[in-house]
Design an enzyme around this catalytic site. Structure first.
Site, PDB file in Angstrom:
ATOM      1  N   ILE A  15       0.822  -1.217   0.000  1.00  0.00           N
ATOM      2  CA  ILE A  15       0.000   0.000   0.000  1.00  0.00           C
ATOM      3  C   ILE A  15       0.858   1.271   0.000  1.00  0.00           C
ATOM      4  CG2 ILE A  15      -2.019  -1.066   1.061  1.00  0.00           C
ATOM      5  CD1 ILE A  15      -1.063   0.114   3.753  1.00  0.00           C
TER       6      ILE A  15
ATOM      7  N   THR B  55      11.942   5.059  -0.380  1.00  0.00           N
ATOM      8  CA  THR B  55      13.350   4.878  -0.718  1.00  0.00           C
ATOM      9  C   THR B  55      13.920   3.599  -0.109  1.00  0.00           C
ATOM     10  OG1 THR B  55      13.596   7.277  -0.776  1.00  0.00           O
ATOM     11  CG2 THR B  55      15.616   5.976  -0.679  1.00  0.00           C
ATOM     12  N   PHE B  56      13.518   3.292   1.115  1.00  0.00           N
ATOM     13  CA  PHE B  56      14.157   2.204   1.848  1.00  0.00           C
ATOM     14  C   PHE B  56      13.304   0.935   1.947  1.00  0.00           C
ATOM     15  CE2 PHE B  56      15.834   6.200   3.699  1.00  0.00           C
ATOM     16  CZ  PHE B  56      17.127   6.075   3.216  1.00  0.00           C
TER      17      PHE B  56
ATOM     18  N   LYS C  69       8.970  -0.735   1.690  1.00  0.00           N
ATOM     19  CA  LYS C  69       7.560  -0.680   1.319  1.00  0.00           C
ATOM     20  C   LYS C  69       6.694  -0.863   2.560  1.00  0.00           C
ATOM     21  CE  LYS C  69       7.833  -5.625   0.254  1.00  0.00           C
ATOM     22  NZ  LYS C  69       7.835  -6.647  -0.810  1.00  0.00           N
ATOM     23  N   VAL C  70       5.395  -0.596   2.397  1.00  0.00           N
ATOM     24  CA  VAL C  70       4.418  -0.817   3.456  1.00  0.00           C
ATOM     25  C   VAL C  70       3.380  -1.797   2.934  1.00  0.00           C
ATOM     26  CG1 VAL C  70       2.720   0.248   4.987  1.00  0.00           C
ATOM     27  CG2 VAL C  70       4.774   1.524   4.320  1.00  0.00           C
TER      28      VAL C  70
ATOM     29  N   LYS D 295       5.615  -1.642   7.942  1.00  0.00           N
ATOM     30  CA  LYS D 295       6.645  -0.977   7.150  1.00  0.00           C
ATOM     31  C   LYS D 295       7.858  -1.885   7.093  1.00  0.00           C
ATOM     32  CE  LYS D 295       9.084   3.453   6.736  1.00  0.00           C
ATOM     33  NZ  LYS D 295       9.167   4.839   7.269  1.00  0.00           N
TER      34      LYS D 295
ATOM     35  N   ASN E 265       1.981  12.078   3.083  1.00  0.00           N
ATOM     36  CA  ASN E 265       2.233  11.613   4.450  1.00  0.00           C
ATOM     37  C   ASN E 265       1.072  11.897   5.392  1.00  0.00           C
ATOM     38  OD1 ASN E 265       4.708  10.585   3.778  1.00  0.00           O
ATOM     39  ND2 ASN E 265       5.883  12.291   4.602  1.00  0.00           N
TER      40      ASN E 265
ATOM     41  N   ASP F 105       4.884   8.202   8.476  1.00  0.00           N
ATOM     42  CA  ASP F 105       6.259   8.308   7.978  1.00  0.00           C
ATOM     43  C   ASP F 105       7.077   9.311   8.795  1.00  0.00           C
ATOM     44  OD1 ASP F 105       8.625   8.141   6.652  1.00  0.00           O
ATOM     45  OD2 ASP F 105       7.774   8.307   4.650  1.00  0.00           O
TER      46      ASP F 105
END
Length: 329
Positions: free
Chosen positions: A33, A37-38, A40-41, A56, A155, A168
């Site tokens: 969803i 950068t680092f 996914k969720v 996350k 966000n 975030d």
């Protein structure tokens, strides 16, 4: 127009801290969803309790510098400190060889960004409602000595009952007393002048981003847009925003005071709450979630992800070794 569903509040209150957060095998994973950068969720359901979460997933191989490692640790620490109805709840974390997993509240209404994309711009009443809740969220964070540093429509999530949830906290930080922060971070079109010039920043940086957000929600685009980063930064440092002819005068005055280039002169905190833009706002009602939302997302079930963008999950890449052990995470 207000869209309603049945039993929405149960989706927000059903999450519990009673289950353990020990390994990925404890969850049935759903679709992606969100992506960053680092990592996914993903939406996930705890197998024993049936509780729905957003997890996350941060790829360890992406954490290649001490600064990014510190930001990740800060995010975990800060989320565990916060208790606000306008900020996503954090439940715990675990890790395996490849990933760090942060278990958070699932917010089914999706991003404010998607609502803005659909409508192109929002009405004054909508913007007053959302920005009032963000003011309350920021005041809570600042009372805990936390700077958010990454406000933008992407966000800001909308709960099943139509309220704001900030997510975030990867750029958030704790501000030490009488100090300023020096880390360069954030979204380019939302950066404050003091961030661009690396003069050090404090809580007033968050109020600048609120000014950018209010403008973007009302106009449908950011005030300092340009074709490239240099152009964006030049406008932020030297230009005043252009307002459309029909821009509300109270909103214009508030935005100008939030987008004051000198952070010492920038409107903040109680001054914002007392501004004429919020003359009809009952701040006690806001803080207690008693303000009536103008838009309620359609949520058909606890596992409904229809309010989120559809992401094509990429195949697993080779994970290169990171030099961080993560044993102290």
């Amino acid at each position: 127009m207000s869209l309603s569903i049945c039993s929405q509040k149960s989706y927000e209150t059903s999450q519990s801290t009673e289950c353990s957060f020990t390994c990925l095998e404890d969850y049935s994973l759903g679709r992606v969803i969100g992506k960053g950068t680092f990592g996914k969720v993903v939406i996930a359901q705890h197998k024993n309790s049936g509780t729905i979460y957003a997890i996350k997933c941060v790829k360890k191989a992406k954490i290649t510098t001490q600064s990014t490692y510190n930001l990740l640790k800060n995010e975990k620490s800060i989320l565990s400190m916060i208790q606000s109805p306008f900020i996503v709840r954090y439940f715990g974390c675990f890790q395996n060889v490849d990933y760090i997993y942060l278990v958070q509240e699932y917010i089914p209404g999706g991003e404010l960004f998607r609502l803005l994309q659909t409508r192109r711009k929002l009405s004054l009443a909508y913007v007053k409602f959302y920005s009032a809740e963000i003011v309350s969220a920021f005041m809570h964070l600042h009372s805990q000595h936390i700077i958010y540093r990454d406000l933008k429509p992407e966000n800001i999530l909308i709960s099943a009952s139509g309220h704001v949830k900030l997510v975030d906290f990867g750029f958030a930080t704790v501000l030490k007393e009488s100090h300023k922060c020096s880390t360069f971070c954030g979204t380019f079109e939302y950066l404050a002048p003091e961030m661009i010039e690396r003069r050090g920043h404090d809580y007033s940086l968050d109020w600048w981003t609120l000014g950018v957000l209010i403008y973007e929600l009302l106009v449908g685009m950011t005030p300092f847009r340009s074709l490239n980063t240099t152009g964006i930064f030049d406008k932020i440092l030297k230009k005043q925003p252009d307002f459309p002819p029909n821009f509300d005068e109270d909103a214009k005055d508030l935005v100008c005071k939030l987008l004051e280039k000198n952070p010492k002169l920038r409107l903040s905190g109680e001054g914002i709450k007392k501004h004429h833009f919020f003359k009809d706002t009952d701040w006690n009602a806001v803080d207690k979630l008693n303000s009536q939302p103008l838009w309620i997302p359609i949520v058909r079930s606890e596992l409904d992800t229809s309010n989120y963008e559809i992401y094509q999950d990429s195949p697993k890449n080779f994970v290169r070794q990171t030099h961080f052990s993560f044993t102290d995470f």
